[in-house]
Design a protein around this motif. Structure first.
Motif, short mmCIF file in Angstrom:
data_model
loop_
_atom_site.label_atom_id
_atom_site.label_comp_id
_atom_site.label_asym_id
_atom_site.label_seq_id
_atom_site.Cartn_x
_atom_site.Cartn_y
_atom_site.Cartn_z
N LEU A 22 4.09 0.94 10.19
CA LEU A 22 2.53 1.32 10.16
C LEU A 22 1.59 0.22 10.36
N LYS A 63 0.65 6.34 0.37
CA LYS A 63 1.16 7.57 1.29
C LYS A 63 2.36 7.01 2.29
N ASP A 105 2.26 3.06 2.73
CA ASP A 105 1.03 2.17 2.93
C ASP A 105 0.60 1.77 1.52
N GLY A 135 -3.42 2.69 9.18
CA GLY A 135 -2.58 3.59 8.61
C GLY A 135 -2.05 4.63 9.83
#
Length: 287
Positions: A76, A34, A30, A80
């Motif tokens: 994604l 992450k 992301d 998130g």
């Protein structure tokens, strides 16, 4: 089953981590850095944080086991949430705050492509067996989008204008479907293996079984799509494409396995030089 990073400045690879399992099938990151990784064998999902320098802020952590042996696609959404698709069972799951939810069993052999469109808030799913594309809304309503007539959908994406792009293998087709339902087969190949949507530039790229990278453009006068050759890699196949914020494409190939960096945006200011009139000095474009 190893995770690497590529440094564009030093043109070097660095191993970051080893994971259990046969393969790392999918990797998505992301905007905050992450990363989510899925493995084959036990259908495990790991997460880790990637720093701006390309290193890891801690080792990958196992966050969940699935009941699936092979995870073949992942993406994604803007919140998130992680979506995964599986091989053999043809199922789509959503991972939200640690909870894994089955969105649907599509009755196909494999889920081969996933794309979440922030423009309409729908998850687009490509399959292998009948080569169909469906979508899910946030309320889990499923909608049929297109049946390609080919065996495998290898990529799916939607742009800002609402055009749906699909790539296939079986026969390789790179196609565009407009919001009004008009279908244009823009390019043909032995097989297209990957489809990449660059949301920063609103552009769609694909890699094929001939080692070529192709981009779809639209003629501003006729509004007809056409394919623009971007690069021939001199390898047998292009399997993965990604991009950064600075106008670079990163390409993964097979036979030989390479990572190639391409500059799509101009990297210097334009100048005009002439050995006769300017003596290789910068020239004013106009006065």
């Amino acid at each position: 089953k190893s995770l690497y990073s590529y440094n564009l400045s030093t043109k070097s690879m660095q191993k970051l981590a080893d994971l259990p399992g046969l393969f790392i099938n999918t990797l998505v990151i992301d905007d905050a850095g992450k990363a989510y990784l899925t493995t084959s064998g036990k259908g495990e999902i790991y997460t880790c944080n990637v720093t701006d320098s390309g290193s890891l802020a801690g080792a990958p952590v196992l966050i969940t086991h699935t009941s699936e042996e092979v995870i073949t696609a992942a993406c994604l959404d803007q919140n998130g949430r992680l979506y995964i698709g599986t091989a053999s069972s043809g199922k789509v799951y959503r991972l939200d705050k640690g909870a894994l939810t089955l969105l649907g069993d599509l009755g196909q052999a494999h889920i081969t492509a996933l794309h979440y469109s922030t423009y309409d808030g729908r998850l687009y799913v490509g399959t292998a067996e009948r080569g169909i594309v469906v979508s899910f809304g946030d309320k889990l309503d499923m909608r049929s989008e297109y049946e390609t007539g080919e065996h495998i959908v290898t990529g799916v994406a939607k742009d800002k204008s609402g055009n749906l792009y699909i790539t296939t293998a079986g026969q390789g087709k790179f196609m565009r479907i407009t919001p009004r339902g008009a279908v244009d087969v823009v390019a043909l190949s032995e097989a297209f293996y990957t489809l990449f949507y660059d949301k920063r530039q609103d552009r769609v790229y694909s890699g094929d079984a001939e080692g070529d990278i192709t981009r779809i453009e639209v003629d501003k006068l006729t509004l007809q799509p056409y394919f623009l050759p971007v690069c021939h890699t001199e390898q047998e196949a292009v399997l993965a494409i990604s991009a950064d914020d600075s106008g670079h494409l990163f390409v993964g190939t097979s036979n030989i396995a390479q990572v190639i960096a391409l500059s799509i945006a101009p990297t210097a200011k334009p100048t005009y030089t002439s050995t006769v009139f300017d003596a290789q000095k910068k020239s004013n474009w106009s006065r």
